[in-house]
Design an enzyme around this catalytic site. Sequence first.
Site, PDB file in Angstrom:
ATOM      1  CD  GLU A  82      -3.345   2.906  -5.297  1.00  0.00           C
ATOM      2  OE1 GLU A  82      -4.399   2.319  -5.608  1.00  0.00           O
ATOM      3  OE2 GLU A  82      -2.364   2.326  -4.831  1.00  0.00           O
ATOM      4  CG  HIS A  86      -3.465  -1.054  -6.851  1.00  0.00           C
ATOM      5  ND1 HIS A  86      -3.845  -0.438  -5.684  1.00  0.00           N
ATOM      6  CD2 HIS A  86      -3.386  -2.375  -6.553  1.00  0.00           C
ATOM      7  CE1 HIS A  86      -4.003  -1.337  -4.729  1.00  0.00           C
ATOM      8  NE2 HIS A  86      -3.728  -2.527  -5.236  1.00  0.00           N
ATOM      9  NE  ARG A 127      -4.256  -1.436   0.114  1.00  0.00           N
ATOM     10  CZ  ARG A 127      -4.357  -2.517  -0.669  1.00  0.00           C
ATOM     11  NH1 ARG A 127      -3.385  -2.819  -1.517  1.00  0.00           N
ATOM     12  NH2 ARG A 127      -5.443  -3.264  -0.626  1.00  0.00           N
TER      13      ARG A 127
HETATM   14  O1  LIG Z   1      -4.252  -4.659  -3.629  1.00  0.00           O
HETATM   15  C1  LIG Z   1      -4.724  -5.745  -3.728  1.00  0.00           C
HETATM   16  C2  LIG Z   1      -5.315  -6.466  -2.634  1.00  0.00           C
HETATM   17  O2  LIG Z   1      -5.369  -5.914  -1.528  1.00  0.00           O
HETATM   18  O3  LIG Z   1      -5.753  -7.603  -2.834  1.00  0.00           O
END
Ligand SMILES: O=CC(=O)O
Length: 352
Positions: A274, A292, A245
């Site tokens: 984001e 992402h 993250r």
């Molecule tokens: O970012 C992706 C997830 O948290 O699965």
Amino acid sequence: MRPKVLLLGRVEHATESWNSLSPLAELVEPRARNRTDFIDECRKGTLDDVLVIYRTFESVDMTGRLDEELVTALPASVKFICHNGAGYDQIDVHACSNRGVKVSNTPDAVNDSTADTAMFLILGALRRLNVPMTTLREGNWRGHPPPPLGHDPQGKTLGILGLGGIGRNLKSKAEAFGMRIIYHNRKELSEPLAGGAEYATFESLLARSDIISINIPLNADTRHMLSTREFEQMKHGVVLVNTARGAVIDEGALVEALDSGKVSSVGLDVYEAEPDIHPGLKANPNVMLLPHMGTWSVETQTAMEEKTIANVRSALEKGSLRDVVPEQACCEIQLARGKRSETGYVVPLTCC
Ligand SMILES: O=CC(=O)O
């Protein structure tokens, strides 16, 4: 009355499994298209009898974070929230626990594709492939002058911050590239779990790693875990990769560390705000950027949906979840040991 399952977001791959829930529950969707209307819809009673919520990462665009305000507004009938994703920082688990709502996520289903993405970014950042990939598309082949030579992964020390499911998967892949693995977790792992990776204190991992990969969840303890002070402790020219993250790293401090050369190159799949990206990252040719995409594969998206649906099914059939998030799983252990509070699920999260 048949319970309801509320879908926040979309099921795009495991549609057969989703439809197979129909005999067990009425599958409903909200009418609202924004947070205010959704809260209104909850308060008006339209969603009463919803027992389980299936939500996706993207549904945050409609509802906003599942914070205390939203959790409080949910119909009293809601007892389970099944999140499609490994990271569940969009959900205030504490607020859910206080309301007796159990939360699940999709651990393991994401391990391979997220670790693959981290490996791609490690190799790309080490070899500084972002620069020639850009010059080639601009019609300049390798550029003039050509980019500086990159580095091979063989023999380099990879520091994995967070040796969980994804971190361990990355470890095996990185070992196949000849890397030496050290890791830091809050607690040292047992040898079978660590699989030969060397435990390091946080400070030692910062100081010894040639490459650092972030594989920890975002929470109050990990927000901005890497900032100016931590960058100062790293090797000059360190490579940094983040597929967890964005907010684990202070992006402003990272841009400064890149500009000073302390961090030589970076591979990022996730960002603090984001889809906004710090302009200093976009402008820097030594940064590989992905929007992402860590779990963006047919196989993984399908597996994540199947796992989320399996949790919904378990909630409907057994009244419990298969993949309870660690905070609440820990509380369940405490409950089983006889520390059940007078008010049921309201157990201090400090037990973890
Ligand atoms: O970012 C992706 C997830 O948290 O699965």
